[in-house]
Design an enzyme around this catalytic site. Structure first.
Site, PDB file in Angstrom:
ATOM      1  N   PHE A  77       0.822  -1.221   0.000  1.00 17.45           N
ATOM      2  CA  PHE A  77       0.000   0.000   0.000  1.00 17.45           C
ATOM      3  C   PHE A  77       0.852   1.266   0.000  1.00 17.45           C
ATOM      4  CE2 PHE A  77      -2.803  -3.059   2.171  1.00 17.45           C
ATOM      5  CZ  PHE A  77      -4.035  -2.804   1.599  1.00 17.45           C
ATOM      6  N   THR A 120      -4.342   2.277  -8.464  1.00 10.86           N
ATOM      7  CA  THR A 120      -5.462   3.202  -8.527  1.00 10.86           C
ATOM      8  C   THR A 120      -6.048   3.252  -9.935  1.00 10.86           C
ATOM      9  OG1 THR A 120      -5.977   5.564  -8.473  1.00 10.86           O
ATOM     10  CG2 THR A 120      -3.682   5.001  -8.812  1.00 10.86           C
ATOM     11  N   ASP A 121      -7.328   3.591 -10.019  1.00  8.61           N
ATOM     12  CA  ASP A 121      -7.957   3.766 -11.334  1.00  8.61           C
ATOM     13  C   ASP A 121      -7.391   4.976 -12.082  1.00  8.61           C
ATOM     14  OD1 ASP A 121      -9.115   5.755  -9.752  1.00  8.61           O
ATOM     15  OD2 ASP A 121     -11.193   5.167 -10.168  1.00  8.61           O
ATOM     16  N   GLU A 122      -6.696   5.860 -11.333  1.00  7.24           N
ATOM     17  CA  GLU A 122      -6.187   7.077 -11.977  1.00  7.24           C
ATOM     18  C   GLU A 122      -5.133   6.796 -13.032  1.00  7.24           C
ATOM     19  OE1 GLU A 122      -5.032  10.298  -9.585  1.00  7.24           O
ATOM     20  OE2 GLU A 122      -6.697  10.067  -8.198  1.00  7.24           O
ATOM     21  N   TYR A 147       1.359  12.115  -9.513  1.00  5.57           N
ATOM     22  CA  TYR A 147       0.954  10.960  -8.680  1.00  5.57           C
ATOM     23  C   TYR A 147       0.508   9.794  -9.556  1.00  5.57           C
ATOM     24  CZ  TYR A 147      -2.289   7.941  -6.169  1.00  5.57           C
ATOM     25  OH  TYR A 147      -2.966   6.829  -5.694  1.00  5.57           O
ATOM     26  N   SER A 148      -0.437  10.039 -10.471  1.00  6.44           N
ATOM     27  CA  SER A 148      -0.976   8.910 -11.236  1.00  6.44           C
ATOM     28  C   SER A 148       0.066   8.357 -12.205  1.00  6.44           C
ATOM     29  CB  SER A 148      -2.280   9.278 -11.941  1.00  6.44           C
ATOM     30  OG  SER A 148      -2.162  10.459 -12.684  1.00  6.44           O
ATOM     31  N   LYS A 151       2.160   6.004 -10.173  1.00  2.81           N
ATOM     32  CA  LYS A 151       1.458   4.736  -9.917  1.00  2.81           C
ATOM     33  C   LYS A 151       1.427   3.888 -11.196  1.00  2.81           C
ATOM     34  CE  LYS A 151      -0.287   3.563  -6.609  1.00  2.81           C
ATOM     35  NZ  LYS A 151       0.194   2.856  -5.398  1.00  2.81           N
ATOM     36  N   LYS A 202     -15.422  23.186   0.189  1.00  5.88           N
ATOM     37  CA  LYS A 202     -14.759  23.843  -0.947  1.00  5.88           C
ATOM     38  C   LYS A 202     -14.768  22.894  -2.130  1.00  5.88           C
ATOM     39  CE  LYS A 202     -11.578  26.829   1.649  1.00  5.88           C
ATOM     40  NZ  LYS A 202     -12.239  26.832   2.936  1.00  5.88           N
ATOM     41  N   ARG A 270      -8.080  22.361  -9.590  1.00  4.72           N
ATOM     42  CA  ARG A 270      -6.783  21.666  -9.576  1.00  4.72           C
ATOM     43  C   ARG A 270      -6.250  21.625 -11.017  1.00  4.72           C
ATOM     44  NH1 ARG A 270      -7.384  15.582  -7.571  1.00  4.72           N
ATOM     45  NH2 ARG A 270      -7.062  16.476  -5.512  1.00  4.72           N
TER      46      ARG A 270
HETATM   47  P1  NAD Z   1      -2.159   7.322   2.604  1.00  2.50           P
HETATM   48  O1  NAD Z   1      -1.448   8.518   2.099  1.00  2.50           O
HETATM   49  O2  NAD Z   1      -3.265   7.492   3.586  1.00  2.50           O
HETATM   50  O3  NAD Z   1      -1.121   6.318   3.289  1.00  2.50           O
HETATM   51  C1  NAD Z   1       0.118   6.030   2.695  1.00  2.50           C
HETATM   52  C2  NAD Z   1       1.015   5.400   3.764  1.00  2.50           C
HETATM   53  O4  NAD Z   1       2.270   5.075   3.140  1.00  2.50           O
HETATM   54  C3  NAD Z   1       1.318   6.331   4.938  1.00  2.50           C
HETATM   55  O5  NAD Z   1       1.173   5.644   6.159  1.00  2.50           O
HETATM   56  C4  NAD Z   1       2.777   6.723   4.711  1.00  2.50           C
HETATM   57  O6  NAD Z   1       3.480   6.999   5.913  1.00  2.50           O
HETATM   58  C5  NAD Z   1       3.306   5.498   4.010  1.00  2.50           C
HETATM   59  N1  NAD Z   1       4.514   5.785   3.224  1.00  2.50           N
HETATM   60  C6  NAD Z   1       4.738   6.856   2.412  1.00  2.50           C
HETATM   61  N2  NAD Z   1       5.961   6.787   1.885  1.00  2.50           N
HETATM   62  C7  NAD Z   1       6.531   5.643   2.372  1.00  2.50           C
HETATM   63  C8  NAD Z   1       7.779   4.999   2.181  1.00  2.50           C
HETATM   64  N3  NAD Z   1       8.747   5.549   1.404  1.00  2.50           N
HETATM   65  N4  NAD Z   1       8.010   3.833   2.814  1.00  2.50           N
HETATM   66  C9  NAD Z   1       7.070   3.279   3.622  1.00  2.50           C
HETATM   67  N5  NAD Z   1       5.875   3.852   3.849  1.00  2.50           N
HETATM   68  C10 NAD Z   1       5.607   5.010   3.224  1.00  2.50           C
HETATM   69  O7  NAD Z   1      -2.646   6.540   1.315  1.00  2.50           O
HETATM   70  P2  NAD Z   1      -3.960   5.660   1.085  1.00  2.50           P
HETATM   71  O8  NAD Z   1      -5.050   6.529   0.642  1.00  2.50           O
HETATM   72  O9  NAD Z   1      -4.137   4.765   2.242  1.00  2.50           O
HETATM   73  O10 NAD Z   1      -3.484   4.824  -0.177  1.00  2.50           O
HETATM   74  C11 NAD Z   1      -2.825   3.566  -0.001  1.00  2.50           C
HETATM   75  C12 NAD Z   1      -2.547   2.957  -1.354  1.00  2.50           C
HETATM   76  O11 NAD Z   1      -3.764   2.781  -2.058  1.00  2.50           O
HETATM   77  C13 NAD Z   1      -1.674   3.830  -2.254  1.00  2.50           C
HETATM   78  O12 NAD Z   1      -0.805   2.970  -2.972  1.00  2.50           O
HETATM   79  C14 NAD Z   1      -2.658   4.488  -3.199  1.00  2.50           C
HETATM   80  O13 NAD Z   1      -2.065   4.766  -4.433  1.00  2.50           O
HETATM   81  C15 NAD Z   1      -3.706   3.398  -3.334  1.00  2.50           C
HETATM   82  N6  NAD Z   1      -5.075   3.830  -3.647  1.00  2.50           N
HETATM   83  C16 NAD Z   1      -5.678   4.802  -2.897  1.00  2.50           C
HETATM   84  C17 NAD Z   1      -7.008   5.124  -3.163  1.00  2.50           C
HETATM   85  C18 NAD Z   1      -7.744   6.158  -2.341  1.00  2.50           C
HETATM   86  O14 NAD Z   1      -8.881   6.493  -2.660  1.00  2.50           O
HETATM   87  N7  NAD Z   1      -7.174   6.674  -1.262  1.00  2.50           N
HETATM   88  C19 NAD Z   1      -7.688   4.491  -4.198  1.00  2.50           C
HETATM   89  C20 NAD Z   1      -7.024   3.510  -4.964  1.00  2.50           C
HETATM   90  C21 NAD Z   1      -5.710   3.179  -4.659  1.00  2.50           C
HETATM   91  O1  DAU Z   2      -9.226   7.325  -7.771  1.00  4.51           O
HETATM   92  C1  DAU Z   2      -8.388   6.866  -6.762  1.00  4.51           C
HETATM   93  C2  DAU Z   2      -7.607   8.023  -6.187  1.00  4.51           C
HETATM   94  O2  DAU Z   2      -8.524   8.762  -5.385  1.00  4.51           O
HETATM   95  C3  DAU Z   2      -6.411   7.584  -5.358  1.00  4.51           C
HETATM   96  O3  DAU Z   2      -5.486   6.959  -6.201  1.00  4.51           O
HETATM   97  C4  DAU Z   2      -5.748   8.767  -4.658  1.00  4.51           C
HETATM   98  O4  DAU Z   2      -4.730   8.320  -3.800  1.00  4.51           O
HETATM   99  C5  DAU Z   2      -6.797   9.505  -3.850  1.00  4.51           C
HETATM  100  O5  DAU Z   2      -6.230  10.665  -3.274  1.00  4.51           O
HETATM  101  C6  DAU Z   2      -7.975   9.884  -4.739  1.00  4.51           C
HETATM  102  O6  DAU Z   2      -7.577  10.881  -5.711  1.00  4.51           O
HETATM  103  P1  DAU Z   2      -8.530  12.132  -6.042  1.00  4.51           P
HETATM  104  O7  DAU Z   2      -7.682  13.205  -6.578  1.00  4.51           O
HETATM  105  O8  DAU Z   2      -9.720  11.693  -6.810  1.00  4.51           O
HETATM  106  O9  DAU Z   2      -9.034  12.435  -4.530  1.00  4.51           O
HETATM  107  P2  DAU Z   2      -9.202  13.782  -3.690  1.00  4.51           P
HETATM  108  O10 DAU Z   2      -9.782  13.359  -2.379  1.00  4.51           O
HETATM  109  O11 DAU Z   2      -8.003  14.622  -3.676  1.00  4.51           O
HETATM  110  O12 DAU Z   2     -10.334  14.562  -4.522  1.00  4.51           O
HETATM  111  C7  DAU Z   2     -11.553  13.952  -4.882  1.00  4.51           C
HETATM  112  C8  DAU Z   2     -12.285  14.906  -5.807  1.00  4.51           C
HETATM  113  O13 DAU Z   2     -12.691  16.058  -5.062  1.00  4.51           O
HETATM  114  C9  DAU Z   2     -11.435  15.428  -6.946  1.00  4.51           C
HETATM  115  O14 DAU Z   2     -12.252  15.594  -8.089  1.00  4.51           O
HETATM  116  C10 DAU Z   2     -10.945  16.792  -6.432  1.00  4.51           C
HETATM  117  C11 DAU Z   2     -12.112  17.248  -5.612  1.00  4.51           C
HETATM  118  N1  DAU Z   2     -11.838  18.125  -4.458  1.00  4.51           N
HETATM  119  C12 DAU Z   2     -10.843  17.757  -3.593  1.00  4.51           C
HETATM  120  C13 DAU Z   2     -10.610  18.520  -2.465  1.00  4.51           C
HETATM  121  C14 DAU Z   2      -9.508  18.148  -1.499  1.00  4.51           C
HETATM  122  C15 DAU Z   2     -12.631  19.235  -4.227  1.00  4.51           C
HETATM  123  O15 DAU Z   2     -13.549  19.556  -5.018  1.00  4.51           O
HETATM  124  N2  DAU Z   2     -12.401  19.993  -3.106  1.00  4.51           N
HETATM  125  C16 DAU Z   2     -11.421  19.683  -2.218  1.00  4.51           C
HETATM  126  O16 DAU Z   2     -11.268  20.397  -1.203  1.00  4.51           O
END
Ligand code: NAD
Ligand code: DAU
Length: 331
Positions: A77, A120-122, A147-148, A151, A202, A270
């Site tokens: 993760f 991620t789907d991104e 980021y994407s 990934k 926001k 963004r």
């Molecule tokens: P997050 O940012 O909440 O957590 C990431 C964790 O990784 C943190 O605990 C951080 O300390 C740790 N980390 C960062 N750099 C590191 C390193 N060099 N070595 C070891 N640990 C490290 O992220 P999340 O939202 O829990 O996402 C987890 C995974 O799921 C990611 O790979 C992300 O791409 C993927 N993902 C997230 C979402 C989403 O909606 N959040 C969706 C699909 C996939």
């Molecule tokens: O699709 C999976 C991805 O979802 C993961 O891979 C990423 O780790 C995770 O951060 C997330 O990416 P998004 O960019 O979609 O998520 P975020 O929460 O940053 O934003 C969700 C949507 O909301 C996006 O269209 C941007 C918008 N947004 C975000 C913030 C923080 C707002 O409109 N207002 C805000 O304040």
């Protein structure tokens, strides 16, 4: 089974560890986490007595080698995960997400272990708002942000190690997760905690962008399912048909939290903001018995609001830091 969970102190990783303790109590779990700003060790309070926690980086080749050698499976993760931050400073994303994945793949190869890579789907870029299409496992990668792109790079490394070295690996690409223990920089927790503090939500741009929401437990159940039922070498898309525009998410949060429907602000968009994500999870549903247990986003969000209301100590400090950064970014 000895399972090494990288990034296990972050949002999805900590929920995975908690879920795996409940559902697979015979698994021995070790968390490897660098404890960046995105980690919160208290997320693991419930399970801390039953797991091992190692503070360190997935980019540290010697540490990774030692830990991989001592485990059967890696569930990867760890990542820098926030798009806005990757636009501000891409380097940690390149280092952790690409170089860190490379170090894990090499160690898994050396010791003939298995890895499941969380993605991620991104990586597929975005879809038009009015396009009936969804992402599938054969959609070409076309990432938009640093980021994407990082990934997508990691996903391609996994595929290459499977093909060239016969690595025992699987990949999953999931849509947007929501639920407890998500960092307050992310969209849904940012708005919930803002509303709790009396701050209007926001919305970036016009709020028309669409995300495909899935409860974090449904994501993690799918990961456990892929570990047990997935075919080696394969990629699985994970999604629960939860498409909503950002504006509709905010309207639902306002309704659930007793605020007027016009109580939000539009803020600058963004850069490069992906329009729409949507997952077709047919492959996962066909090849495994996984089904989402929380398909109702409304009730999942109500529970999530309760969690942030009850656990204010968990997020208060991170909130100040995140909003200071957003002030600087003008969002
Ligand atoms: P997050 O940012 O909440 O957590 C990431 C964790 O990784 C943190 O605990 C951080 O300390 C740790 N980390 C960062 N750099 C590191 C390193 N060099 N070595 C070891 N640990 C490290 O992220 P999340 O939202 O829990 O996402 C987890 C995974 O799921 C990611 O790979 C992300 O791409 C993927 N993902 C997230 C979402 C989403 O909606 N959040 C969706 C699909 C996939
Ligand atoms: O699709 C999976 C991805 O979802 C993961 O891979 C990423 O780790 C995770 O951060 C997330 O990416 P998004 O960019 O979609 O998520 P975020 O929460 O940053 O934003 C969700 C949507 O909301 C996006 O269209 C941007 C918008 N947004 C975000 C913030 C923080 C707002 O409109 N207002 C805000 O304040």
């Amino acid at each position: 089974m000895k399972v090494l969970v990288t990034g296990g102190a972050g949002f999805i990783g900590s929920n995975f560890v908690i879920r795996a303790r409940e559902q697979r109590p015979d698994w021995q779990l070790t968390v490897l986490d660098l404890m960046t700003y995105a980690a919160n060790l208290s997320s693991l309070d419930r399970v801390v007595a039953d797991i091992d926690i190692v503070k360190g980086s997935v980019t540290d080749a010697d540490l990774v080698d030692e830990l991989v050698a001592a485990h059967d499976v890696v569930v990867h993760f760890a990542a820098d995960s926030h798009n806005d931050n990757s636009l501000d400073d891409p380097w940690p994303f390149i280092d952790t997400n690409i170089v860190g994945t490379y170090q894990l793949l090499q160690a898994v190869r050396r010791h003939d272990k298995r890895i499941h890579h969380i993605s991620t789907d991104e990586v597929y870029g975005d879809l038009e708002l009015d396009d009936p299409a969804k992402f599938t496992e054969t959609t070409p990668v076309n990432p938009s942000s640093p980021y994407s792109a990082s990934k997508a790079s990691a996903d391609l490394l996994v595929r290459a190690w499977v093909r060239s070295f016969g690595l025992r690996a699987t990949v999953s690409n999931c849509s947007n997760n929501y639920g407890p223990r998500q960092h307050v920089e992310k969209f849904i927790p940012r708005q919930i905690t803002g509303i709790l503090e009396g701050v209007r939500p926001k919305l970036y741009g016009a709020g028309a962008n669409v995300r495909d929401w899935i409860h974090v437990d449904d994501h993690n159940d799918a990961v456990i399912t892929i570990l047990e039922q997935g075919r080696l070498g394969e990629t699985y898309l994970i999604g629960a048909d939860g498409e909503m525009s950002n504006r509709d998410v905010v309207l639902l949060l306002l309704e659930l939290m007793g605020k007027p429907a016009d109580w939000f602000d539009l803020v600058p968009d963004r850069p490069g903001h992906d329009l729409r994500y949507a997952i077709d999870a047919t492959k996962l549903r066909t090849e495994t018995d996984w089904r989402p247990a929380h398909p109702d986003v409304r009730s999942g969000l109500a529970d999530t609001i309760d969690w942030y209301q009850t656990n204010q100590d968990w997020w208060r400090t991170a909130k100040v830091v995140a909003e200071t950064r957003y002030d600087r970014l003008g969002r």
